[in-house]
Enzyme design. Structure first.
Site, mmCIF file in Angstrom:
data_model
loop_
_atom_site.group_PDB
_atom_site.id
_atom_site.type_symbol
_atom_site.label_atom_id
_atom_site.label_comp_id
_atom_site.label_asym_id
_atom_site.label_seq_id
_atom_site.Cartn_x
_atom_site.Cartn_y
_atom_site.Cartn_z
ATOM 1 N N ASN A 76 0.863 -1.180 0.000
ATOM 2 C CA ASN A 76 0.000 0.000 0.000
ATOM 3 C C ASN A 76 0.902 1.233 0.000
ATOM 4 O O ASN A 76 1.501 1.568 1.020
ATOM 5 C CB ASN A 76 -0.889 -0.042 1.252
ATOM 6 C CG ASN A 76 -1.703 1.224 1.440
ATOM 7 O OD1 ASN A 76 -1.777 2.059 0.538
ATOM 8 N ND2 ASN A 76 -2.306 1.366 2.616
ATOM 9 N N GLU B 235 -6.939 4.657 7.791
ATOM 10 C CA GLU B 235 -6.733 6.086 7.537
ATOM 11 C C GLU B 235 -7.983 6.697 6.905
ATOM 12 O O GLU B 235 -8.296 7.866 7.140
ATOM 13 C CB GLU B 235 -5.490 6.290 6.649
ATOM 14 C CG GLU B 235 -4.210 6.066 7.455
ATOM 15 C CD GLU B 235 -3.028 5.542 6.662
ATOM 16 O OE1 GLU B 235 -3.040 5.601 5.423
ATOM 17 O OE2 GLU B 235 -2.083 5.035 7.307
ATOM 18 N N SER C 56 3.376 -2.157 10.292
ATOM 19 C CA SER C 56 4.821 -2.174 10.492
ATOM 20 C C SER C 56 5.476 -3.516 10.168
ATOM 21 O O SER C 56 6.414 -3.941 10.841
ATOM 22 C CB SER C 56 5.168 -1.736 11.923
ATOM 23 O OG SER C 56 4.721 -0.398 12.148
HETATM 24 P P1 PGA Z 1 2.770 0.276 7.628
HETATM 25 O O1 PGA Z 1 1.294 0.453 6.999
HETATM 26 O O2 PGA Z 1 3.314 -1.017 7.058
HETATM 27 O O3 PGA Z 1 3.531 1.468 7.180
HETATM 28 O O4 PGA Z 1 2.597 0.190 9.091
HETATM 29 C C1 PGA Z 1 0.436 -0.634 6.776
HETATM 30 C C2 PGA Z 1 -0.861 -0.143 6.174
HETATM 31 O O5 PGA Z 1 -1.351 0.908 6.588
HETATM 32 O O6 PGA Z 1 -1.432 -0.783 5.263
#
Ligand code: PGA
Length: 251
Positions: A9, A97, A212
């Site tokens: 993503n 988000e 993460s």
């Molecule tokens: P991140 O995001 O790997 O940067 O924590 C994951 C996501 O929001 O799909």
């Protein structure tokens, strides 16, 4: 056996130049043949990415799509049918988000999910709890309500052609990862919720973990029985790191 999936993503990152560079690096990766690999660029770059990954086994998806499946008068939105026309096969629905910053609620997400499927796109439904909810012991309740809103409205069988991403909000972009056991517990609960309605659908659906994920923690996470791959944010912007995560899913 469920085929693992690793999806990148890209969020609201990239310029034409940096996207060209990323596509070029992705093209040089040795990707494992047993893993479905996908990327979700900003809509602006979907055409560029689709052209750039032609001939590579990388699927392209959108990060969002409209509540209506066909094109029409809906300023600023992109119809699922337009995404299919561009060559997309997947779309994220309900990323935290969008739930938190754009205020998207279940009623809208149900419509987005259904509109995407009506055009043959595979929705990747994102669900997950906040830190506050986890600390209050409400993780399973929250995740189950998010999933349940789709099941109640559209039926469990829609998950025969969908993917679910469990992404604890507190682990997204924070460097904090759910432990493999914490993630597995939630994945098992998600699968059990589906199984209570249709065990075949529950056994077949891919459940990705997101939050993460990096090459350094991917092997352990993907080794858990109900974790079928990952939805990768930050680390998907680095082709070498992303490639290593894809290989971890192939092990
Ligand atoms: P991140 O995001 O790997 O940067 O924590 C994951 C996501 O929001 O799909």
């Amino acid at each position: 056996m469920r085929r693992p999936m690793v999806a990148g993503n890209w969020k609201m990152h990239g310029t034409r130049a940096s996207v060209a560079e990323l596509i070029n690096s992705l093209g040089h990766l040795a990707l494992p043949s047993g893993v479905d690999v996908a990327v979700f660029p900003p809509s602006l770059f979907i055409n560029q990415v689709i052209d750039g990954v032609k001939g590579k086994s990388i699927s392209v998806g959108a990060q969002n799509s409209a509540v209506e499946s066909e094109q029409g008068a809906l300023t600023g939105e992109i119809a699922p049918s337009q995404l299919v026309d561009a060559g997309c096969s997947l779309v994220l629905v309900g990323h935290s988000e969008r739930r938190q910053i754009m205020g998207e609620q279940d009623a809208v997400l149900i419509r987005k999910f259904a509109a995407a499927q009506a055009c043959g796109l595979i929705p990747v439904l994102c669900i997950g709890e906040t830190l506050e909810q986890r600390e209050a012991g409400k993780t399973i309740e929250v995740v189950s309500a998010q999933l349940g809103s789709i099941i109640d409205e559209l039926g469990v069988d829609v998950f025969a052609k969908a993917v679910i991403a469990y992404e604890p909000v507190w682990a997204i972009g924070t460097g904090l990862t759910a432990s493999p056991q914490q993630a597995q517990d939630v994945h098992a609960a998600i699968r059990a919720q589906l199984a209570a309605k249709n065990s075949e659908v529950a056994q077949g659906v891919r459940l990705l973990y997101g939050g993460s994920v990096k090459a350094a923690n991917a092997v352990e996470l993907f080794g858990m029985p109900d974790i079928d791959g990952g939805l990768i944010g930050g680390a998907s912007l680095n082709a070498d790191e992303f490639g290593a995560i894809c290989r971890a899913a192939g092990n």
